[in-house]
Scaffold this motif. Structure first.
Motif: not given
Length: 258
Positions: A61, A120-121
């Motif tokens: 992030k 992201h998964e």
């Protein structure tokens, strides 16, 4: 001041089974200077702490430009080898990861952590996918003519509850360690692993030096050394300890106002 090439070679030399490199992880130039002044041999960042110190969550992030600027400030303020946690490499492809690592080397780093957890998964990258990503990091190092220490992190144990850890997880880790070594990695980082028997067996059977992360359930440092560990990381703990001290100091100061 040692050259970047000398610092890279020193970082490799410090990874010795049974005589581990102990890393109290930094998050900015100020914390890096404190660690250097206290006798630290290497400056190692932790992505969670760096992100938190800048007001971001972990998991890439924190904008990559801030990762680089923070690294550059650290590099400008200390004389020790610097290894940086780049999470998944801040790129969906090996080509982007390679370019990112070239920029990281340009800011003074001589080592990186690259994890196989998908950012992201859920889940991990396949061995085949991660091998290509590690190879891209190695290519960047070769292009820059810096023997970058590639610390390949696998989250097999971190994604499973500690009481469930067994030989199955160890075998899966060893399979990845061997593949990552062939791709160009120099160390295997296994956060979440605390079981003494499994740590010792991993150290005995891995072709790469083993890095573990301290947690409340971890064996003592001397025990980890006797098991064959070559690198011990403190991860976010130093940052959390200091932030808790700051919180308590603030509460006491405000209480005095009442």
């Amino acid at each position: 001041m040692k050259s970047q090439l000398e610092q890279a070679r020193k970082l490799h030399e410090l990874h010795r089974s049974g005589s581990p490199l102990v890393l109290v992880n930094a998050w900015d130039a100020g914390s890096a200077q404190i660690i250097q002044g206290a006798g630290g041999q290497v400056i190692a960042t932790g992505s969670w702490s760096v992100a938190a110190a800048h007001g971001y969550d972990d998991g890439e992030k924190l904008p990559f430009e801030l990762v680089l600027s923070n690294l550059q400030r650290i590099s400008n303020s200390v004389d020790l080898p610097i290894t940086i946690d780049i999470e998944g490499g801040y790129g969906p492809s090996p080509e982007i990861i390679k370019n990112n690592v070239l920029r990281i080397i340009g800011c003074g780093a001589v080592g990186v952590n690259l994890e196989d957890q998908k950012i992201h998964e859920p889940g991990l990258h396949s061995i085949e996918e991660q091998v290509l990503r590690i190879a891209a990091v190695r290519e960047a190092a070769e292009e820059a003519s810096i023997p970058l220490f590639i610390n390949a992190r696998t989250d097999i144990f971190l994604q499973t509850a500690a009481h469930e850890h067994d030989e199955t997880h160890l075998e899966a880790t060893l399979q990845r360690a061997h593949a990552y070594a062939e791709a160009g990695a120099h160390g295997i980082f296994v956060p979440g692993l605390c079981n003494e028997m499994l740590i010792e067996k991993l150290c005995q059977e891995s072709s790469l030096p083993v890095n573990v992360m301290i947690s409340p359930d971890s064996p003592p440092l001397q025990k980890l050394a006797s098991l064959g560990v070559a690198r011990i990381s403190y991860g976010p703990r130093p940052y959390l300890i200091l932030m808790d001290a700051l919180k308590q100091a603030t509460v006491r100061a405000l209480d005095l106002q009442e």
